[in-house]
Design an enzyme around this catalytic site. Sequence first.
Site, PDB file in Angstrom:
ATOM      1  N   LYS A 107       0.821  -1.211   0.000  1.00 55.01           N
ATOM      2  CA  LYS A 107       0.000   0.000   0.000  1.00 55.01           C
ATOM      3  C   LYS A 107       0.863   1.273   0.000  1.00 55.01           C
ATOM      4  O   LYS A 107       0.391   2.339  -0.361  1.00 55.01           O
ATOM      5  CB  LYS A 107      -0.929   0.023   1.213  1.00 55.01           C
TER       6      LYS A 107
HETATM    7  C1  LIG Z   1      -4.665  -4.320   0.569  1.00 49.21           C
HETATM    8  C2  LIG Z   1      -3.905  -5.581   0.557  1.00 49.21           C
HETATM    9  C3  LIG Z   1      -4.191  -6.588  -0.372  1.00 49.21           C
HETATM   10  C4  LIG Z   1      -5.308  -6.459  -1.375  1.00 49.21           C
HETATM   11  O1  LIG Z   1      -5.087  -5.458  -2.341  1.00 49.21           O
HETATM   12  P1  LIG Z   1      -6.302  -4.825  -3.174  1.00 49.21           P
HETATM   13  O2  LIG Z   1      -5.700  -3.732  -3.951  1.00 49.21           O
HETATM   14  O3  LIG Z   1      -7.312  -4.333  -2.166  1.00 49.21           O
HETATM   15  O4  LIG Z   1      -6.884  -5.912  -4.006  1.00 49.21           O
HETATM   16  C5  LIG Z   1      -3.396  -7.724  -0.359  1.00 49.21           C
HETATM   17  N1  LIG Z   1      -2.415  -7.889   0.540  1.00 49.21           N
HETATM   18  C6  LIG Z   1      -2.129  -6.959   1.468  1.00 49.21           C
HETATM   19  C7  LIG Z   1      -1.036  -7.213   2.450  1.00 49.21           C
HETATM   20  C8  LIG Z   1      -2.856  -5.769   1.505  1.00 49.21           C
HETATM   21  O5  LIG Z   1      -2.560  -4.855   2.419  1.00 49.21           O
END
Ligand SMILES: *Cc1c(COP(=O)(O)O)cnc(C)c1O
Length: 432
Positions: A107
């Site tokens: 993120k």
């Molecule tokens: C947010 C997240 C996901 C999922 O990603 P999306 O963009 O919501 O599909 C997968 N793994 C981790 C560790 C995340 O923080």
Amino acid sequence: MQFYSTNKKVEPVSFKEAVLKGLPDDNGLFMPGTIPQFSKQFVEQLPHLSFEEIAMEGARNIIEGEIPEADLLMIIRDAFDFDIPIKRVHDRIHVLELFHGPTLAFKDFGARFMALVMGYFLKSDHREVNILVATSGDTGSAVAQGFLGVDGVKVTLLYPKGKVSKIQEQQLTTIGRNVTALEVEGTFDDCQHLVKTAFLDEELNAAMNLSSANSINIARLLPQSFYYTFAYSRFAKNAKNIVFSVPSGNLGNLCGGLLASKMGIPIAGFISASNANDIVPHYLHTGHFDPKPSVQTISNAMDVGNPSNFVRMLHLYENDFEKIKSEISGISFDDRQTEDLIREVHSNHGYLMCPHTAIAYGGLKHLLKPDDTGVFLSTAHPSKFKDVVEPLISSEIEIPLRLREIIEKEKQALAMSKDFADFKAFLLDANR
Ligand SMILES: *Cc1c(COP(=O)(O)O)cnc(C)c1O
């Protein structure tokens, strides 16, 4: 470039407006009016380009001069000041590690870029803004870190009580300064609903400038296309059919890859891998999109029952289900299978994965075709999910220093019900 709303009930806006608004007034999602194409020459040059050069070209194509080159370069340098390793795990299976940023989760890519872009636009406007973020774990801290100490910005994080890991909770609740954490008595979907309702509330919008920083902000999506192009570039010469396996929740990560592909990066296919919240695999198998309340799993950042970027995927494919199905495969794993994958890869190949990453690996293990080269996206450092991972491997994971410091800080969060009236009263009060 103009950005339209997927609901098409409002006029298209500039990149700046799309970023600062987050969500269009008709409750759709912003999308670029046209998908720009990388030149053939750029694609041929890829193996010789750095991540920074690749990111610049990707950003330039979409932002089209709304941020001058020199400022854009500073934003990109600041946002992505960490490593992006690609490692071979075994055979034709590789991992793209996206967790080397400040919060040890992927993120950071979207959140840091978005925060810096918003900060850039707000500074030139002398505007104040309230950023609302519903988080299932990692989003909140990544966004808040990006905005920490930025003048004119207040950040409110909403997370579901008891449904994020201990470490994630510490990361969310110990930031301080211009960041407030709300511990919501409900699920992630409840948190997201509170935020969406706030954007549609006239009284709140009259009282303050609200902005969203979820994966629905177009400035989160864009940088998530950069690392697909980058990973492709590192294989381009040596492997033909590159397939990416993406651990999916709200589909922001996957849509970043689809954007890179639509912009002309010759990616052979995608796997959308999910946990028991298998809305997307179900859609890919049947053509039916059936959102459901989310269920809790050990890969909690993917516990999403109504993926907010789903409509973007449809728009990128002009609603052509056959085409979607031909380029994206879906698969899901329950918690038992996820644990088995973590154990198996650790003992057979010496590589340790967080539960989300394990699901992406599982996608390649089951669906990679003999001539393809697989890259699974690793979205978080395994130590963030220590409680799940350690018992599986019967040994301790070393926690990076950055995390150890956070674990020792004191939690500061306000309790909040899932009732919109309470949330609204809080916002009005906090901004009086
Ligand atoms: C947010 C997240 C996901 C999922 O990603 P999306 O963009 O919501 O599909 C997968 N793994 C981790 C560790 C995340 O923080």
